[in-house]
Design a protein around this motif. Structure first.
Motif, PDB file in Angstrom:
ATOM      1  N   VAL A  68     -16.071 -46.423 -14.868  1.00 57.63           N
ATOM      2  CA  VAL A  68     -16.324 -46.453 -16.314  1.00 57.63           C
ATOM      3  C   VAL A  68     -17.046 -45.167 -16.704  1.00 57.63           C
ATOM      4  N   GLY A  69     -16.465 -44.479 -17.683  1.00 57.87           N
ATOM      5  CA  GLY A  69     -17.087 -43.226 -18.112  1.00 57.87           C
ATOM      6  C   GLY A  69     -16.480 -42.771 -19.419  1.00 57.87           C
ATOM      7  N   TYR A  70     -16.800 -41.558 -19.810  1.00 55.12           N
ATOM      8  CA  TYR A  70     -16.200 -41.057 -21.043  1.00 55.12           C
ATOM      9  C   TYR A  70     -15.612 -39.653 -20.875  1.00 55.12           C
ATOM     10  N   TYR A  71     -15.239 -39.327 -19.634  1.00 55.18           N
ATOM     11  CA  TYR A  71     -14.415 -38.139 -19.398  1.00 55.18           C
ATOM     12  C   TYR A  71     -13.009 -38.439 -19.889  1.00 55.18           C
ATOM     13  N   ASP A  72     -12.235 -37.398 -20.100  1.00 54.48           N
ATOM     14  CA  ASP A  72     -10.830 -37.546 -20.448  1.00 54.48           C
ATOM     15  C   ASP A  72     -10.101 -38.340 -19.352  1.00 54.48           C
ATOM     16  N   GLU A  73      -9.080 -39.087 -19.750  1.00 56.20           N
ATOM     17  CA  GLU A  73      -8.332 -39.936 -18.794  1.00 56.20           C
ATOM     18  C   GLU A  73      -7.784 -39.139 -17.619  1.00 56.20           C
ATOM     19  N   SER A  74      -7.378 -37.885 -17.901  1.00 53.15           N
ATOM     20  CA  SER A  74      -6.707 -37.104 -16.868  1.00 53.15           C
ATOM     21  C   SER A  74      -7.660 -36.731 -15.710  1.00 53.15           C
ATOM     22  N   VAL A  75      -8.966 -36.751 -15.968  1.00 45.60           N
ATOM     23  CA  VAL A  75      -9.934 -36.235 -14.993  1.00 45.60           C
ATOM     24  C   VAL A  75      -9.857 -36.952 -13.641  1.00 45.60           C
ATOM     25  N   PHE A  76      -9.706 -38.284 -13.682  1.00 48.02           N
ATOM     26  CA  PHE A  76      -9.756 -39.045 -12.425  1.00 48.02           C
ATOM     27  C   PHE A  76      -8.374 -39.426 -11.895  1.00 48.02           C
ATOM     28  N   ARG A  77      -7.321 -38.938 -12.561  1.00 45.64           N
ATOM     29  CA  ARG A  77      -5.953 -39.362 -12.197  1.00 45.64           C
ATOM     30  C   ARG A  77      -5.635 -39.092 -10.721  1.00 45.64           C
ATOM     31  N   ASP A  78      -5.843 -37.850 -10.289  1.00 48.59           N
ATOM     32  CA  ASP A  78      -5.492 -37.493  -8.908  1.00 48.59           C
ATOM     33  C   ASP A  78      -6.400 -38.216  -7.915  1.00 48.59           C
ATOM     34  N   PHE A  79      -7.685 -38.303  -8.283  1.00 49.01           N
ATOM     35  CA  PHE A  79      -8.619 -38.995  -7.389  1.00 49.01           C
ATOM     36  C   PHE A  79      -8.163 -40.442  -7.186  1.00 49.01           C
ATOM     37  N   ILE A  80      -7.794 -41.110  -8.282  1.00 52.08           N
ATOM     38  CA  ILE A  80      -7.393 -42.522  -8.191  1.00 52.08           C
ATOM     39  C   ILE A  80      -6.091 -42.655  -7.397  1.00 52.08           C
ATOM     40  N   LYS A  81      -5.185 -41.698  -7.613  1.00 49.15           N
ATOM     41  CA  LYS A  81      -3.909 -41.723  -6.883  1.00 49.15           C
ATOM     42  C   LYS A  81      -4.171 -41.634  -5.364  1.00 49.15           C
ATOM     43  N   ASP A  82      -5.002 -40.676  -4.973  1.00 50.89           N
ATOM     44  CA  ASP A  82      -5.297 -40.484  -3.541  1.00 50.89           C
ATOM     45  C   ASP A  82      -6.065 -41.677  -2.969  1.00 50.89           C
ATOM     46  N   ALA A  83      -7.065 -42.142  -3.733  1.00 47.15           N
ATOM     47  CA  ALA A  83      -7.904 -43.251  -3.225  1.00 47.15           C
ATOM     48  C   ALA A  83      -7.075 -44.530  -3.117  1.00 47.15           C
ATOM     49  N   SER A  84      -6.120 -44.716  -4.025  1.00 48.29           N
ATOM     50  CA  SER A  84      -5.300 -45.934  -3.971  1.00 48.29           C
ATOM     51  C   SER A  84      -4.401 -45.917  -2.734  1.00 48.29           C
ATOM     52  N   LYS A  85      -3.998 -44.707  -2.327  1.00 48.59           N
ATOM     53  CA  LYS A  85      -3.204 -44.599  -1.087  1.00 48.59           C
ATOM     54  C   LYS A  85      -4.087 -44.896   0.115  1.00 48.59           C
ATOM     55  N   GLU A  86      -5.319 -44.359   0.076  1.00 45.33           N
ATOM     56  CA  GLU A  86      -6.232 -44.545   1.211  1.00 45.33           C
ATOM     57  C   GLU A  86      -6.694 -45.999   1.331  1.00 45.33           C
ATOM     58  N   TYR A  87      -6.886 -46.646   0.186  1.00 47.36           N
ATOM     59  CA  TYR A  87      -7.359 -48.039   0.186  1.00 47.36           C
ATOM     60  C   TYR A  87      -6.349 -48.916  -0.558  1.00 47.36           C
ATOM     61  N   PRO A  88      -5.198 -49.179   0.067  1.00 42.67           N
ATOM     62  CA  PRO A  88      -4.141 -49.891  -0.663  1.00 42.67           C
ATOM     63  C   PRO A  88      -4.521 -51.317  -1.064  1.00 42.67           C
ATOM     64  N   GLN A  89      -5.546 -51.868  -0.429  1.00 43.92           N
ATOM     65  CA  GLN A  89      -5.979 -53.230  -0.777  1.00 43.92           C
ATOM     66  C   GLN A  89      -6.717 -53.282  -2.116  1.00 43.92           C
ATOM     67  N   LEU A  90      -7.058 -52.094  -2.640  1.00 43.03           N
ATOM     68  CA  LEU A  90      -7.882 -52.050  -3.852  1.00 43.03           C
ATOM     69  C   LEU A  90      -7.072 -51.666  -5.073  1.00 43.03           C
ATOM     70  N   ARG A  91      -7.391 -52.284  -6.200  1.00 44.09           N
ATOM     71  CA  ARG A  91      -6.875 -51.794  -7.481  1.00 44.09           C
ATOM     72  C   ARG A  91      -7.988 -50.920  -8.062  1.00 44.09           C
ATOM     73  N   ILE A  92      -7.686 -49.646  -8.282  1.00 41.25           N
ATOM     74  CA  ILE A  92      -8.719 -48.738  -8.798  1.00 41.25           C
ATOM     75  C   ILE A  92      -8.271 -48.253 -10.173  1.00 41.25           C
ATOM     76  N   VAL A  93      -9.112 -48.466 -11.168  1.00 50.33           N
ATOM     77  CA  VAL A  93      -8.738 -48.040 -12.518  1.00 50.33           C
ATOM     78  C   VAL A  93      -9.883 -47.274 -13.163  1.00 50.33           C
ATOM     79  N   TYR A  94      -9.521 -46.486 -14.160  1.00 49.91           N
ATOM     80  CA  TYR A  94     -10.547 -45.783 -14.935  1.00 49.91           C
ATOM     81  C   TYR A  94     -10.509 -46.309 -16.358  1.00 49.91           C
TER      82      TYR A  94
END
Ligand code: GTP
Length: 438
Positions: A68-94
Motif C-alpha cells: 500500500v502506497g502512493y507511488y505510481d502504479e508502474s513503480v512496483f510492476r516489475d518487482f511484483i512480477k519477479d516476486a510472484s514468480k519467486e513466491y508462486p504461492q502468494l498473490r502480491i498486489v499493489y
C-alpha cells in the motif's frame, strides 16, 4: 458501513500489508531516492521490500500480500512480477492511495480489499525497517494471549528512545500499558519497530473510532471511504487543510487507544533492528542483512578466501579482479567493474559503477554508473555498533558518517573524498571532506 467479518476457519486467515509510502516520503534518503524509489533500493542484493516480503513468506497461512502506497502504479510492476514468480504461492498486489493517507489511513481506505476472504489477522510492516522480522514469534504471542494486537519492540539507549514511538509494558504479561509517539521526555526505552499483527475485527473499528473523533472537530473534512471518495474532495477552499485532515497515522492516532484495551501486547526482539531513513542507513542495513544471510549459509554470498572477507555479495554479472580485496559487509551490483588491487569494505557499489585499480572505498555508497579513479579514496566513518544515527559531528559540524556518491559521479585519480554526500552527475577533481556537493 464496515461489516465485522465472520470467522471462517477454512479460509487463509492472515493477510499482510507492506506500507511503502510514496514519492513525497523518503526525502531523507536523497540523493539515492532521486533515482530509485526507496523501497526498491537494493541492500544485500535485494530491494528493501524484498526482505520484508521474504519474511512474510515464512508465515504459513499468508496467501496474499498487499503493498500500500502512493507511488505510481508502474513503480512496483516489475518487482511484483519477479516476486510472484519467486513466491508462486502468494498473490502480491499493489494498491495505490490517491494521496498520502498516512499509515492507518491507507489501511482503512483499502479495508474492503484487505477484508476480502475474511482474514482474521493482519500483519502490517513498515517498508523502511531492517530486521529479522520474528513474525512467527509474534503470531505465537498473539494466539497465546488471544490478542487484539501485537507490536514488535526493541530496546535502545535511553538517550535515543524519544526519537521513536515508546512502549510502556508489563514485563511479566507483555501487555502494552501506554504508547506515546516520540514523547517529550523519557518514558521507556522499549520502542516501536514498525511491525504489527492486528485482529482484523479490532483494527478497522479502532481506525473508524479515530476518524469519528476527528469528524467531530470543527474545520476538518469527513474521512473518505472507498465509496465516497469523490464527495470527500468537496471544497473547503483550503486544499492543504483537506489533505492534512485525511492523514491518519497508526503511531499517533491509533496505538495509544489500543493500549487502553487489555489485549495489546509487545514482542520484544533481541535480534537486530534498524530504520532505513537516511541514505547512509542503507549501509548498516546492508551489513545486517548480509550477516544474517551469512549465518544462514546462503548460497547467494561469495565464499571466503584470501581476498574475500565475509559477508560479501557480488552480482553474477559484476567483474571483480582477483587481486581486489572485498569485505566485510560489501554488496556489489550488476555489471560493476572492480580493478586490480582495489579495496572495498562496508559499502554498497551500485549497478554499472567502476572502481579502478588500487582505489579504496570504505563506509560508502557508490551510485549507479559512478567512477572511482585509480588510487582514489572514498570513505566515511564507521557507525558505532548499535547506533541508530548516521550522522556525526566533525569539526563542530554535523555531517553524514557514510559517504554517498549519487548517480554518474566521477572521482578523479588519487582524489580523497571523506564524509561527503555528492549529488548525481558531479565530477570530484580535488580532495573534499565533510561537504554536501551540489
Ligand atoms: P518519521 O519516522 O516520523 O520521521 O516519519 P517517516 O515519514 O520517515 O516514516 P513513517 O514512520 O511515517 O512511515 C513508516 C512507514 O510507512 C514507511 O515505510 C513509510 O513509507 C510508510 N508510510 C508513511 N506514510 C504513508 C502513507 O501516507 N501511506 C502509505 N501507504 N505508507 C506510508
Amino acid at each position: 458501513m464496515l461489516q465485522v467479518p465472520v470467522r471462517d476457519q477454512s479460509q487463509a486467515s492472515t493477510k499482510a500489508v507492506i506500507l511503502v509510502g510514496g514519492p513525497s516520503r523518503g526525502t531523507r534518503f536523497r540523493p539515492l531516492s532521486l533515482d530509485v524509489p526507496k523501497p526498491l533500493f537494493e541492500v544485500a542484493g535485494h530491494p528493501i521490500i524484498h526482505h520484508c516480503l521474504k519474511a512474510v513468506t515464512k508465515v504459513p497461512d499468508v496467501r496474499e500480500v498487499i503493498l500500500v502506497g502512493y507511488y505510481d502504479e508502474s513503480v512496483f510492476r516489475d518487482f511484483i512480477k519477479d516476486a510472484s514468480k519467486e513466491y508462486p504461492q502468494l498473490r502480491i498486489v499493489y494498491l495505490r492511495e490517491y494521496t498520502a493517507l498516512g499509515t492507518a489511513g491507507g489501511l482503512y481506505h483499502f479495508r474492503d480489499a484487505i477484508l476480502k476472504g475474511k482474514p482474521e489477522r493482519l500483519l502490517v510492516l513498515n517498508a523502511d525497517v531492517c530486521c529479522s522480522f520474528p513474525l512467527g514469534e509474534m503470531m505465537k504471542l498473539f494466539e497465546e494471549k488471544d490478542a487484539e494486537a501485537v507490536i514488535l519492540g526493541t530496546r535502545v539507549s535511553n538517550e535515543t528512545a524519544t526519537n521513536f514511538g515508546c512502549i510502556v509494558s508489563d514485563s511479566h504479561t507483555k501487555r502494552v500499558l501506554h504508547y506515546v509517539e516520540k514523547p517529550e521526555s523519557h518514558i521507556s526505552n522499549l520502542i516501536n519497530c514498525g511491525v504489527y499483527l492486528f485482529a482484523t475485527e479490532c483494527i478497522f473499528p479502532a481506525i473508524r473510532s479515530a476518524i469519528k473523533r476527528r469528524t467531530t472537530r470543527p474545520r476538518l473534512l469527513s474521512y473518505p471511504s472507498s465509496d465516497n471518495l469523490e464527495s470527500s474532495f468537496i471544497a473547503t477552499g483550503d486544499d492543504e487543510d483537506a489533505e492534512k485532515s485525511e492523514v491518519l497515522r497508526l503511531e499517533q492516532d491509533i496505538l495509544s487507544d489500543l493500549a487502553d484495551s487489555n489485549r495489546f501486547f509487545v514482542h520484544e526482539t533481541k535480534d537486530f533492528w534498524r530504520q532505513i531513513k537516511t541514505a547512509g542507513s542503507a549501509v548498516p542495513a546492508n551489513a545486517l542483512y548480509l550477516q544474517k544471510a551469512f549465518q544462514a549459509e546462503s548460497s547467494e554470498l561469495i565464499a571466503p578466501s584470501a581476498t574475500i572477507v565475509p559477508p560479501v555479495y557480488i552480482h553474477p554479472t559484476a567483474s571483480v579482479d582477483p587481486t581486489a580485496k572485498l569485505g566485510p559487509n560489501v554488496s556489489i551490483g550488476p555489471r560493476v567493474v572492480i580493478g586490480a588491487g582495489a579495496r572495498v569494505k562496508d559499502s554498497i557499489v551500485l549497478e554499472d559503477a567502476e572502481i579502478r585499480h588500487d582505489a579504496c572505498v570504505m563506509h560508502s555508497i557508490i551510485g549507479w554508473s559512478s567512477r572511482v579513479g585509480a588510487w582514489a579514496r572514498v570513505e566515511g566513518t564507521p557507525i558505532p555498533v548499535g547506533s541508530h544515527s548516521t550522522s556525526i559531528v566533525k569539526q563542530g559540524i554535523k555531517v553524514q558518517s557514510i559517504t554517498i556518491l549519487g548517480k554518474e559521479c566521477g572521482v578523479g585519480d588519487e582524489v580523497r573524498v571523506q564524509n561527503c554526500v555528492c549529488l548525481p552527475y558531479k565530477e570530484l577533481k580535488r580532495d573534499v571532506a565533510n561537504e554536501v556537493i551540489m
